[in-house]
Design a protein around this motif. Structure first.
Motif, PDB file in Angstrom:
ATOM      1  N   GLY A 197     -31.959 -32.445  39.055  1.00  0.00           N
ATOM      2  CA  GLY A 197     -31.938 -31.016  38.828  1.00  0.00           C
ATOM      3  C   GLY A 197     -30.522 -30.520  38.628  1.00  0.00           C
ATOM      4  O   GLY A 197     -29.551 -31.204  38.960  1.00  0.00           O
ATOM      5  N   MET A 198     -30.413 -29.318  38.084  1.00  0.00           N
ATOM      6  CA  MET A 198     -29.113 -28.711  37.849  1.00  0.00           C
ATOM      7  C   MET A 198     -29.228 -27.214  38.094  1.00  0.00           C
ATOM      8  O   MET A 198     -30.189 -26.583  37.684  1.00  0.00           O
ATOM      9  N   LEU A 199     -28.230 -26.668  38.766  1.00  0.00           N
ATOM     10  CA  LEU A 199     -28.083 -25.229  38.951  1.00  0.00           C
ATOM     11  C   LEU A 199     -26.818 -24.838  38.205  1.00  0.00           C
ATOM     12  O   LEU A 199     -25.758 -25.415  38.451  1.00  0.00           O
ATOM     13  N   ALA A 200     -26.907 -23.911  37.281  1.00  0.00           N
ATOM     14  CA  ALA A 200     -25.737 -23.505  36.500  1.00  0.00           C
ATOM     15  C   ALA A 200     -25.600 -21.996  36.518  1.00  0.00           C
ATOM     16  O   ALA A 200     -26.590 -21.272  36.580  1.00  0.00           O
ATOM     17  N   GLN A 201     -24.349 -21.539  36.490  1.00  0.00           N
ATOM     18  CA  GLN A 201     -24.080 -20.106  36.431  1.00  0.00           C
ATOM     19  C   GLN A 201     -22.864 -19.882  35.546  1.00  0.00           C
ATOM     20  O   GLN A 201     -21.909 -20.658  35.580  1.00  0.00           O
ATOM     21  N   THR A 202     -22.884 -18.804  34.778  1.00  0.00           N
ATOM     22  CA  THR A 202     -21.737 -18.440  33.952  1.00  0.00           C
ATOM     23  C   THR A 202     -20.709 -17.730  34.818  1.00  0.00           C
ATOM     24  O   THR A 202     -20.936 -17.497  36.013  1.00  0.00           O
ATOM     25  N   GLN A 203     -19.608 -17.347  34.241  1.00  0.00           N
ATOM     26  CA  GLN A 203     -18.541 -16.657  34.964  1.00  0.00           C
ATOM     27  C   GLN A 203     -19.071 -15.398  35.629  1.00  0.00           C
ATOM     28  O   GLN A 203     -19.909 -14.688  35.076  1.00  0.00           O
ATOM     29  N   ILE A 204     -18.558 -15.105  36.833  1.00  0.00           N
ATOM     30  CA  ILE A 204     -18.957 -13.897  37.558  1.00  0.00           C
ATOM     31  C   ILE A 204     -17.713 -13.275  38.188  1.00  0.00           C
ATOM     32  O   ILE A 204     -16.801 -13.986  38.596  1.00  0.00           O
ATOM     33  N   GLN A 214     -14.879 -15.950  39.309  1.00  0.00           N
ATOM     34  CA  GLN A 214     -15.249 -17.362  39.443  1.00  0.00           C
ATOM     35  C   GLN A 214     -15.759 -17.827  38.076  1.00  0.00           C
ATOM     36  O   GLN A 214     -16.642 -17.201  37.507  1.00  0.00           O
ATOM     37  N   GLY A 215     -15.185 -18.892  37.585  1.00  0.00           N
ATOM     38  CA  GLY A 215     -15.630 -19.431  36.309  1.00  0.00           C
ATOM     39  C   GLY A 215     -17.033 -20.016  36.413  1.00  0.00           C
ATOM     40  O   GLY A 215     -17.582 -20.167  37.502  1.00  0.00           O
ATOM     41  N   GLY A 216     -17.606 -20.344  35.279  1.00  0.00           N
ATOM     42  CA  GLY A 216     -18.924 -20.961  35.271  1.00  0.00           C
ATOM     43  C   GLY A 216     -18.909 -22.316  35.968  1.00  0.00           C
ATOM     44  O   GLY A 216     -17.868 -22.959  36.074  1.00  0.00           O
ATOM     45  N   TYR A 217     -20.049 -22.723  36.470  1.00  0.00           N
ATOM     46  CA  TYR A 217     -20.142 -24.008  37.148  1.00  0.00           C
ATOM     47  C   TYR A 217     -21.551 -24.563  37.019  1.00  0.00           C
ATOM     48  O   TYR A 217     -22.492 -23.856  36.675  1.00  0.00           O
ATOM     49  N   ALA A 218     -21.668 -25.839  37.319  1.00  0.00           N
ATOM     50  CA  ALA A 218     -22.977 -26.504  37.353  1.00  0.00           C
ATOM     51  C   ALA A 218     -23.005 -27.433  38.563  1.00  0.00           C
ATOM     52  O   ALA A 218     -22.031 -28.131  38.837  1.00  0.00           O
ATOM     53  N   LEU A 259     -35.429 -39.298  49.419  1.00  0.00           N
ATOM     54  CA  LEU A 259     -34.018 -39.124  49.686  1.00  0.00           C
ATOM     55  C   LEU A 259     -33.477 -38.165  48.634  1.00  0.00           C
ATOM     56  O   LEU A 259     -33.644 -38.393  47.433  1.00  0.00           O
ATOM     57  N   GLN A 260     -32.864 -37.080  49.094  1.00  0.00           N
ATOM     58  CA  GLN A 260     -32.340 -36.073  48.178  1.00  0.00           C
ATOM     59  C   GLN A 260     -30.837 -35.959  48.361  1.00  0.00           C
ATOM     60  O   GLN A 260     -30.348 -35.847  49.487  1.00  0.00           O
ATOM     61  N   LEU A 261     -30.097 -36.001  47.253  1.00  0.00           N
ATOM     62  CA  LEU A 261     -28.645 -35.838  47.247  1.00  0.00           C
ATOM     63  C   LEU A 261     -28.339 -34.545  46.502  1.00  0.00           C
ATOM     64  O   LEU A 261     -28.688 -34.397  45.333  1.00  0.00           O
ATOM     65  N   ASN A 262     -27.711 -33.610  47.195  1.00  0.00           N
ATOM     66  CA  ASN A 262     -27.381 -32.303  46.627  1.00  0.00           C
ATOM     67  C   ASN A 262     -25.884 -32.198  46.368  1.00  0.00           C
ATOM     68  O   ASN A 262     -25.080 -32.743  47.123  1.00  0.00           O
ATOM     69  N   ASN A 263     -25.524 -31.469  45.308  1.00  0.00           N
ATOM     70  CA  ASN A 263     -24.121 -31.266  44.918  1.00  0.00           C
ATOM     71  C   ASN A 263     -23.433 -32.630  44.777  1.00  0.00           C
ATOM     72  O   ASN A 263     -22.419 -32.909  45.415  1.00  0.00           O
ATOM     73  N   ILE A 264     -23.960 -33.465  43.915  1.00  0.00           N
ATOM     74  CA  ILE A 264     -23.516 -34.848  43.740  1.00  0.00           C
ATOM     75  C   ILE A 264     -22.004 -34.954  43.557  1.00  0.00           C
ATOM     76  O   ILE A 264     -21.364 -35.824  44.141  1.00  0.00           O
TER      77      ILE A 264
END
Length: 73
Positions: A2-9, A15-19, A37-42
């Motif tokens: 999975g991926m969580l992404a956000q543009t600049q805010i 804060q610049g965009g991130y994923a 087994l779940q790994l978050n923010n790899i």
């Protein structure tokens, strides 16, 4: 995966965009027991869930792992 992404805010601080990338694997041992087994923010990205503003800010979670084992009898 999975991926969580956000543009600049901007909220007082920009804060610049991130994923953020996450992954999960699972295995069924038998009809009664399975595990995941779940790994978050790899990539262990630093980010704000809520950037600083008038009241408070909230940092995003650091890299973390969660193991879940389920049984059904």
């Amino acid at each position: 995966c999975g991926m969580l992404a956000q543009t600049q805010i901007s909220r007082g601080v920009t804060q610049g965009g991130y994923a953020i990338f996450n992954a999960q694997i699972a295995y069924r041992f038998n009809k009664h027991v399975d595990a995941s087994l779940q790994l978050n923010n790899i990539f262990n990205r630093d980010y704000y869930v809520r950037p600083p503003g008038n009241f408070f800010s909230v940092f995003g979670d650091k890299r973390n792992v969660m193991l879940t084992v389920r049984s059904d009898f």
